[in-house]
Design an enzyme around this catalytic site. Sequence first.
Site, PDB file in Angstrom:
ATOM      1  N   TYR A   6      -7.697  11.923  -2.183  1.00 23.18           N
ATOM      2  CA  TYR A   6      -6.965  10.658  -2.080  1.00 23.18           C
ATOM      3  C   TYR A   6      -6.806   9.985  -3.443  1.00 23.18           C
ATOM      4  O   TYR A   6      -5.808   9.325  -3.707  1.00 23.18           O
ATOM      5  CB  TYR A   6      -7.695   9.741  -1.107  1.00 23.18           C
ATOM      6  CG  TYR A   6      -6.799   8.810  -0.322  1.00 23.18           C
ATOM      7  CD1 TYR A   6      -5.603   9.253   0.225  1.00 23.18           C
ATOM      8  CD2 TYR A   6      -7.154   7.486  -0.118  1.00 23.18           C
ATOM      9  CE1 TYR A   6      -4.790   8.412   0.950  1.00 23.18           C
ATOM     10  CE2 TYR A   6      -6.357   6.632   0.615  1.00 23.18           C
ATOM     11  CZ  TYR A   6      -5.173   7.099   1.149  1.00 23.18           C
ATOM     12  OH  TYR A   6      -4.379   6.251   1.874  1.00 23.18           O
TER      13      TYR A   6
ATOM     14  N   LYS B 298      -5.462   1.483  -2.265  1.00 23.47           N
ATOM     15  CA  LYS B 298      -5.862   0.911  -0.977  1.00 23.47           C
ATOM     16  C   LYS B 298      -6.982  -0.117  -1.156  1.00 23.47           C
ATOM     17  O   LYS B 298      -7.043  -1.111  -0.424  1.00 23.47           O
ATOM     18  CB  LYS B 298      -6.296   2.019  -0.021  1.00 23.47           C
ATOM     19  CG  LYS B 298      -5.142   2.816   0.564  1.00 23.47           C
ATOM     20  CD  LYS B 298      -4.216   1.965   1.404  1.00 23.47           C
ATOM     21  CE  LYS B 298      -3.148   2.787   2.089  1.00 23.47           C
ATOM     22  NZ  LYS B 298      -2.182   1.925   2.845  1.00 23.47           N
TER      23      LYS B 298
END
Length: 255
Positions: free
Chosen positions: A154, A161
């Site tokens: 990620y 995020k």
Amino acid sequence: MGLLDGKKLLITGVLMDSSIAFHVARLAQQEGAEVVLTSFGRQLRLTETIAKRLPAAAPVVQLDATSTEDLDALADRVREHVDHLDGVVHSIGFAPQSVMGGNFLTGQWDDVATALHVSAYSLKALAVAAHPLLGRGSSIVGLTFDARYAWPVYDWMGVAKAAFEATSRYLARDLGPEGIRVNLVAAGPVKTTAAKSIPGFQALDEGWPKRSPLGWDASDPEPTARAVAALLSDWFPATTGEIVHVDGGFHAMGL
């Protein structure tokens, strides 16, 4: 009466009928809401086509969340279809593949900046753009992937995020006195178009069902969509700055 009876909602991120945002729009309409969608560029026609699969026709307005021109025009574009908004769904995210898939150390600032702009700053930008249409009791709901951890592959999207989650808390602080709630739903891995664009996405998905007390079906966006619909409703009148986990309980389990 449905859970969202009479509410008017702006929903971003409807690209395919596998999108979480599509299922939010579908559930919202089934629960009595009137829905306006956003899209832009080449995706606009795609969203218009996918919108026809909803229970009722939904207009699509132009919005590139990184475009000052589009953001400034958003309220007027939405007013062509509804006179106010009771809720906004942020389902916007993008990071170049050069900053995901194991490229954390080699990621360059220009690409990282794109990820932060599209995936984090856009929440503030969307909230400000929609602000003239929002009143007391309205709700902004965004979608995140639990940013407390360093997930495989990620990388800089995870950092984006984390910024996204912090942004939601500051928005909750600043919009709360006006009665506007800001909350997030942290979903487990769902096989959306966006997820499939993450290099090595299966590294996130593998093992999730076994680690989750309730199990997890990455091909089913319905549980996540239901949580978003609930936060858009009047059933959480005193909840803001919250992150609701919809991941089968994965987040609460130790290694």
